[in-house]
Design a protein around this motif. Structure first.
Motif, PDB file in Angstrom:
ATOM      1  N   ALA A  64       7.474  63.403  41.042  1.00 25.85           N
ATOM      2  CA  ALA A  64       7.993  64.631  40.437  1.00 25.85           C
ATOM      3  C   ALA A  64       9.362  64.349  39.836  1.00 25.85           C
ATOM      4  N   PHE A  65       9.788  65.244  38.945  1.00 27.79           N
ATOM      5  CA  PHE A  65      11.110  65.156  38.337  1.00 27.79           C
ATOM      6  C   PHE A  65      11.834  66.473  38.576  1.00 27.79           C
ATOM      7  N   THR A  66      12.881  66.420  39.386  1.00 30.37           N
ATOM      8  CA  THR A  66      13.661  67.626  39.654  1.00 30.37           C
ATOM      9  C   THR A  66      14.685  67.895  38.565  1.00 30.37           C
ATOM     10  N   GLU A  67      15.010  66.874  37.777  1.00 27.64           N
ATOM     11  CA  GLU A  67      15.889  67.028  36.613  1.00 27.64           C
ATOM     12  C   GLU A  67      15.467  66.012  35.567  1.00 27.64           C
ATOM     13  N   ILE A  68      15.291  66.482  34.345  1.00 27.98           N
ATOM     14  CA  ILE A  68      15.023  65.584  33.226  1.00 27.98           C
ATOM     15  C   ILE A  68      15.654  66.228  31.997  1.00 27.98           C
ATOM     16  N   GLY A  69      16.413  65.448  31.227  1.00 25.43           N
ATOM     17  CA  GLY A  69      17.098  66.114  30.120  1.00 25.43           C
ATOM     18  C   GLY A  69      17.707  65.174  29.105  1.00 25.43           C
ATOM     19  N   TRP A  70      18.075  65.787  27.984  1.00 28.34           N
ATOM     20  CA  TRP A  70      18.757  65.104  26.872  1.00 28.34           C
ATOM     21  C   TRP A  70      19.698  66.126  26.251  1.00 28.34           C
ATOM     22  N   PHE A  71      20.950  65.751  26.017  1.00 26.11           N
ATOM     23  CA  PHE A  71      21.912  66.734  25.516  1.00 26.11           C
ATOM     24  C   PHE A  71      21.756  66.981  24.018  1.00 26.11           C
ATOM     25  N   ARG A  72      22.111  68.229  23.609  1.00 25.50           N
ATOM     26  CA  ARG A  72      22.075  68.608  22.196  1.00 25.50           C
ATOM     27  C   ARG A  72      23.274  68.047  21.447  1.00 25.50           C
TER      28      ARG A  72
END
Length: 323
Positions: free
Chosen positions: A237-245
């Motif tokens: 699972a992934f509790t946080e996944i992201g890329w900034f704008r």
């Protein structure tokens, strides 16, 4: 990075009933967001809650585990609200090294987590957030491993249907410690072996911010997430996944809404072979938590639409059971 965890001995301690009591996992990945409204006043919070189903129906809370001892904690509110709406709550607990190193503070932390599990019976409860990043010395890692095992065992006694799991920081685990981490990449220096020290875990979870290691989503290797399956056979699972704008003011690390969209659109292909149980984008709205995470939200403050938000809704939509 936010400071946003059964079963090696469970059969001998609790019998086969603990394993059989776990509900089956969905064969489809669930998507969601963490508790990140623009503000916590009534209108802002109601607006946020109305958007949770569009984000996929998973709602997480992450914070210091000691906060769970507070009556009507934010984590309890999340569990209560999700149960009312048939959403999926994910509770993530972390702890400072100073707490893990102190026997009395560890005992209080454990009491808070186990008491919360007894009262709320959440389906997913993490013990330890970004363990390999938060606890980098061997002695503290030994303590968190023992703490996890003992706490997971006690949770299963009071809430056998709760899936208990640890969380690791994926980029750091891979040895990608250069880029915006400020160190040096060395894929020979990894933390993959640490996973094997958590045999009681019901699943293995990660936080992942490829934007800290790569300047463009197109640079992310096709096996970036599928590699995980070569290091664990447990559900992922992934509790946080992201890329900034909007990236930091460092040459080449600038970003844009278009880059965020490009990353979001790559997620389904990157995770298709490992079929994560859930994937959570950590911020619906931008949060003032410091660079480079200030612009990691899918929506700028005051906005109701943005390219990243629309792209996220699109990949979450097929998994949405409760429109």
């Amino acid at each position: 990075m936010r400071k946003l965890i059964c079963l090696i001995t469970v059969f001998s301690l609790l019998g086969a009933g603990c394993s059989s009591s776990l509900p089956p996992l969905s064969t489809s990945t669930q998507y969601g967001i963490s508790l990140t409204p623009e503000a916590f006043d009534g209108p802002s919070f109601e607006r946020f809650m109305a958007m949770v189903p569009e984000a996929g129906g998973v709602l997480s809370w992450a914070g210091e585990g000691t906060e769970l001892a507070t009556e009507k904690s934010a984590a309890s509110v999340v569990v209560g609200l999700t149960k009312q709406r048939s959403w999926t709550p994910v509770i993530v607990t972390g702890a400072k090294s100073s707490i893990i190193k102190d026997e009395l503070k560890r005992a209080s932390l454990q009491a808070a987590i186990v008491g919360f599990a007894r009262q709320e019976r959440p389906p997913y409860l993490a013990i330890g957030n970004e363990i390999n990043f938060s606890y980098q010395d061997a002695a503290t890692r030994d303590l968190i491993v023992d703490f996890f095992q003992d706490t997971a065992r006690k949770i299963k006694k009071v809430s056998p249907q709760t899936r208990v799991f640890p969380i690791f920081q994926l980029e750091w685990m891979k040895g990608l410690r250069g880029g915006l981490f400020g160190g040096k990449d060395d894929t020979e220096v990894t933390d993959w072996d640490l996973i094997n020290r958590f045999p009681d875990a019901d699943l293995i979870a990660f936080t992942s911010y490829p934007a800290l290691a790569y300047k463009d989503p197109a640079e992310i290797p096709v096996d970036y997430y599928s590699e995980i399956a070569s290091h664990t056979s447990k559900p992922i699972a992934f509790t946080e996944i992201g890329w900034f704008r909007k990236g930091p003011k460092a040459d080449g690390w600038e970003s844009s809404p278009g880059e965020q969209v490009a990353f979001v659109k790559r997620i389904p292909d990157l995770i298709v072979s490992i079929k994560p149980t859930f994937i959570i984008w950590p911020f619906l709205f931008d949060q003032a938590i410091g660079p480079p995470f200030d612009y990691m939200g899918l929506l700028p403050s005051g906005s109701s639409t943005a390219p990243g938000w629309e792209a996220w809704k699109e990949i979450a939509k097929p998994k949405l059971d409760n429109p």
